[in-house]
Design a protein around this motif. Structure first.
Motif, PDB file in Angstrom:
ATOM      1  N   UNK A 112     -13.028  10.497 -19.908  1.00  0.00           N
ATOM      2  CA  UNK A 112     -11.875  10.770 -19.043  1.00  0.00           C
ATOM      3  C   UNK A 112     -12.198  10.445 -17.599  1.00  0.00           C
ATOM      4  N   UNK A 113     -11.238   9.840 -16.910  1.00  0.00           N
ATOM      5  CA  UNK A 113     -11.271   9.751 -15.445  1.00  0.00           C
ATOM      6  C   UNK A 113     -10.076  10.539 -14.927  1.00  0.00           C
ATOM      7  N   UNK A 114     -10.350  11.556 -14.118  1.00  0.00           N
ATOM      8  CA  UNK A 114      -9.273  12.286 -13.441  1.00  0.00           C
ATOM      9  C   UNK A 114      -9.061  11.611 -12.085  1.00  0.00           C
ATOM     10  N   UNK A 115      -7.887  11.039 -11.883  1.00  0.00           N
ATOM     11  CA  UNK A 115      -7.542  10.436 -10.597  1.00  0.00           C
ATOM     12  C   UNK A 115      -6.804  11.483  -9.764  1.00  0.00           C
ATOM     13  N   UNK A 116      -7.282  11.704  -8.550  1.00  0.00           N
ATOM     14  CA  UNK A 116      -6.740  12.787  -7.725  1.00  0.00           C
ATOM     15  C   UNK A 116      -5.984  12.197  -6.533  1.00  0.00           C
ATOM     16  N   UNK A 117      -4.754  12.593  -6.418  1.00  0.00           N
ATOM     17  CA  UNK A 117      -3.782  12.044  -5.474  1.00  0.00           C
ATOM     18  C   UNK A 117      -4.152  12.226  -4.007  1.00  0.00           C
ATOM     19  N   UNK A 118      -3.536  11.400  -3.173  1.00  0.00           N
ATOM     20  CA  UNK A 118      -3.494  11.622  -1.735  1.00  0.00           C
ATOM     21  C   UNK A 118      -2.393  12.645  -1.442  1.00  0.00           C
ATOM     22  N   UNK A 119      -2.092  12.845  -0.170  1.00  0.00           N
ATOM     23  CA  UNK A 119      -1.053  13.808   0.197  1.00  0.00           C
ATOM     24  C   UNK A 119       0.331  13.359  -0.270  1.00  0.00           C
ATOM     25  N   UNK A 120       0.466  12.093  -0.686  1.00  0.00           N
ATOM     26  CA  UNK A 120       1.775  11.562  -1.080  1.00  0.00           C
ATOM     27  C   UNK A 120       2.117  11.878  -2.531  1.00  0.00           C
ATOM     28  N   UNK A 121       1.218  12.499  -3.247  1.00  0.00           N
ATOM     29  CA  UNK A 121       1.510  12.859  -4.626  1.00  0.00           C
ATOM     30  C   UNK A 121       1.120  11.767  -5.609  1.00  0.00           C
ATOM     31  N   UNK A 122       1.486  11.978  -6.854  1.00  0.00           N
ATOM     32  CA  UNK A 122       1.237  10.971  -7.888  1.00  0.00           C
ATOM     33  C   UNK A 122       2.391   9.970  -7.814  1.00  0.00           C
ATOM     34  N   UNK A 123       2.343   9.164  -6.767  1.00  0.00           N
ATOM     35  CA  UNK A 123       3.422   8.211  -6.497  1.00  0.00           C
ATOM     36  C   UNK A 123       3.155   6.900  -7.233  1.00  0.00           C
ATOM     37  N   UNK A 124       3.955   5.885  -6.951  1.00  0.00           N
ATOM     38  CA  UNK A 124       3.804   4.608  -7.648  1.00  0.00           C
ATOM     39  C   UNK A 124       2.409   4.022  -7.457  1.00  0.00           C
ATOM     40  N   UNK A 125       1.837   4.191  -6.265  1.00  0.00           N
ATOM     41  CA  UNK A 125       0.488   3.672  -6.011  1.00  0.00           C
ATOM     42  C   UNK A 125      -0.543   4.377  -6.883  1.00  0.00           C
ATOM     43  N   UNK A 126      -0.523   5.696  -6.917  1.00  0.00           N
ATOM     44  CA  UNK A 126      -1.495   6.438  -7.715  1.00  0.00           C
ATOM     45  C   UNK A 126      -1.303   6.150  -9.205  1.00  0.00           C
ATOM     46  N   UNK A 127      -0.066   6.034  -9.647  1.00  0.00           N
ATOM     47  CA  UNK A 127       0.164   5.693 -11.056  1.00  0.00           C
ATOM     48  C   UNK A 127      -0.409   4.311 -11.381  1.00  0.00           C
ATOM     49  N   UNK A 128      -0.290   3.393 -10.427  1.00  0.00           N
ATOM     50  CA  UNK A 128      -0.877   2.067 -10.611  1.00  0.00           C
ATOM     51  C   UNK A 128      -2.399   2.162 -10.710  1.00  0.00           C
ATOM     52  N   UNK A 129      -3.012   2.982  -9.867  1.00  0.00           N
ATOM     53  CA  UNK A 129      -4.468   3.179  -9.917  1.00  0.00           C
ATOM     54  C   UNK A 129      -4.869   3.783 -11.262  1.00  0.00           C
ATOM     55  N   UNK A 130      -4.105   4.753 -11.730  1.00  0.00           N
ATOM     56  CA  UNK A 130      -4.359   5.358 -13.043  1.00  0.00           C
ATOM     57  C   UNK A 130      -4.392   4.270 -14.121  1.00  0.00           C
ATOM     58  N   UNK A 131      -3.427   3.385 -14.075  1.00  0.00           N
ATOM     59  CA  UNK A 131      -3.330   2.352 -15.102  1.00  0.00           C
ATOM     60  C   UNK A 131      -4.449   1.310 -14.975  1.00  0.00           C
ATOM     61  N   UNK A 132      -4.959   1.107 -13.770  1.00  0.00           N
ATOM     62  CA  UNK A 132      -6.103   0.205 -13.609  1.00  0.00           C
ATOM     63  C   UNK A 132      -7.323   0.758 -14.325  1.00  0.00           C
ATOM     64  N   UNK A 133      -7.582   2.048 -14.167  1.00  0.00           N
ATOM     65  CA  UNK A 133      -8.734   2.647 -14.850  1.00  0.00           C
ATOM     66  C   UNK A 133      -8.505   2.715 -16.355  1.00  0.00           C
ATOM     67  N   UNK A 134      -7.274   2.948 -16.773  1.00  0.00           N
ATOM     68  CA  UNK A 134      -6.971   2.952 -18.200  1.00  0.00           C
ATOM     69  C   UNK A 134      -7.231   1.573 -18.799  1.00  0.00           C
ATOM     70  N   UNK A 135      -6.879   0.521 -18.055  1.00  0.00           N
ATOM     71  CA  UNK A 135      -7.102  -0.845 -18.534  1.00  0.00           C
ATOM     72  C   UNK A 135      -8.590  -1.151 -18.676  1.00  0.00           C
ATOM     73  N   UNK A 136      -9.435  -0.389 -17.981  1.00  0.00           N
ATOM     74  CA  UNK A 136     -10.888  -0.561 -18.082  1.00  0.00           C
ATOM     75  C   UNK A 136     -11.474   0.205 -19.264  1.00  0.00           C
TER      76      UNK A 136
END
Length: 274
Positions: free
Chosen positions: A33-57
């Motif tokens: 598991x990789x837990x991706x932890x948001x910036x102050x902006x929340x789990x926004x489109x950018x963070x969701x994109x980062x989540x999917x980058x690690x999932x693709x790995x």
């Protein structure tokens, strides 16, 4: 096989936790598991994109929604309202973000209807950065790590690591302090912990901007303490990089440093034994 992602709610030790999950499906055997932890902006489109980058790995990735209260996000912190608040904050000098008088002067220039909504959202949003919130956020993170290690079939029995940005970077390091089973923390321009450093049992990798002295000035003391205690910590400071250089939705984005840090993060995660 494409990455599959979805919002899910699961039960933690103190109530429901809302999180964004992603993995290459099907998951036929447990993955780290990789837990991706948001910036102050929340789990926004950018963070969701980062989540999917690690999932693709090849990881199962979870990004919990720190804004949600018992699994439900307050209306003032809806993604649309947070996006509007972000656009507003980036339209004014950064030093005005945390100066209520200057900030309110800028808000007063906006249409009346938008002023009321924006003030309510900014109150909640900037409140997320209050240090008093840290304990509850860490509790959510440790509950998520416990769920991944012990209850979620896609990750059960596998190591849990974390990657956090800004606010999330500080929380990624805090997770290393508070979870003795944590396998590794990656910190992007987050403040290092000041207390209980002796409790850290995992390696930490940090990325920082040379033009971000509010953070980088804190790193040498933490680095020295980690070294004294025999802990593993590597700090990479990119010359002339600003805060939030990894966020490609910010004017601070630096493609070279984002690319380099992402490659190094994957190498770090890949060295952790499954």
């Amino acid at each position: 096989m494409p990455v599959q992602s979805e919002w899910r709610t699961f039960t933690g030790t103190n109530g429901d936790i809302r999180a964004y999950f992603a993995a290459i499906e099907p998951v036929t055997e447990p993955r780290p598991t990789v837990i991706v932890i948001q910036e102050m902006w929340g789990v926004d489109a950018h963070i969701r994109d980062v989540v999917e980058r690690f999932a693709a790995a090849g990881y199962v990735v979870i990004a919990l929604d720190l804004f949600a209260e018992n699994g439900v996000r307050p209306e003032a912190l809806s993604e649309e309202k947070v996006k509007d608040a972000k656009q507003f904050l980036h339209s004014i000098p950064h030093q005005a973000w945390f100066n209520p008088e200057i900030r309110d002067e800028e808000i007063s220039k906006l249409p009346t209807e938008r002023q009321e909504i924006l003030r309510a959202t900014l109150t909640k949003l900037l409140g997320v950065l209050d240090p008093s919130k840290s304990e509850s956020f860490v509790n959510l993170l440790t509950a998520t790590a416990d769920y991944a290690r012990n209850n979620y079939s896609n990750t059960k029995g596998m190591p849990v690591t974390s990657v956090g940005f800004c606010l999330g970077g500080a929380l990624s390091a805090a997770l290393a302090v508070n979870d003795p089973e944590h396998a590794g923390s990656v910190v992007y321009y987050g403040r290092p912990p000041k207390e209980h450093i002796d409790k850290i049992q995992c390696p930490i990798l940090g990325f920082y901007g040379g033009n971000d002295p509010n953070i980088t000035n804190l790193i040498p003391a933490f680095e020295e303490e980690m070294k004294k205690l025999g802990k593993s910590f590597e700090a990479i400071v990119y010359p002339n990089a600003p805060h939030a250089f990894f966020n490609d939705t910010n004017p601070t984005y630096n493609a070279r440093y984002a690319r380099d840090s992402f490659a190094k993060t994957l190498t770090f995660l890949n060295q952790i034994k499954s």
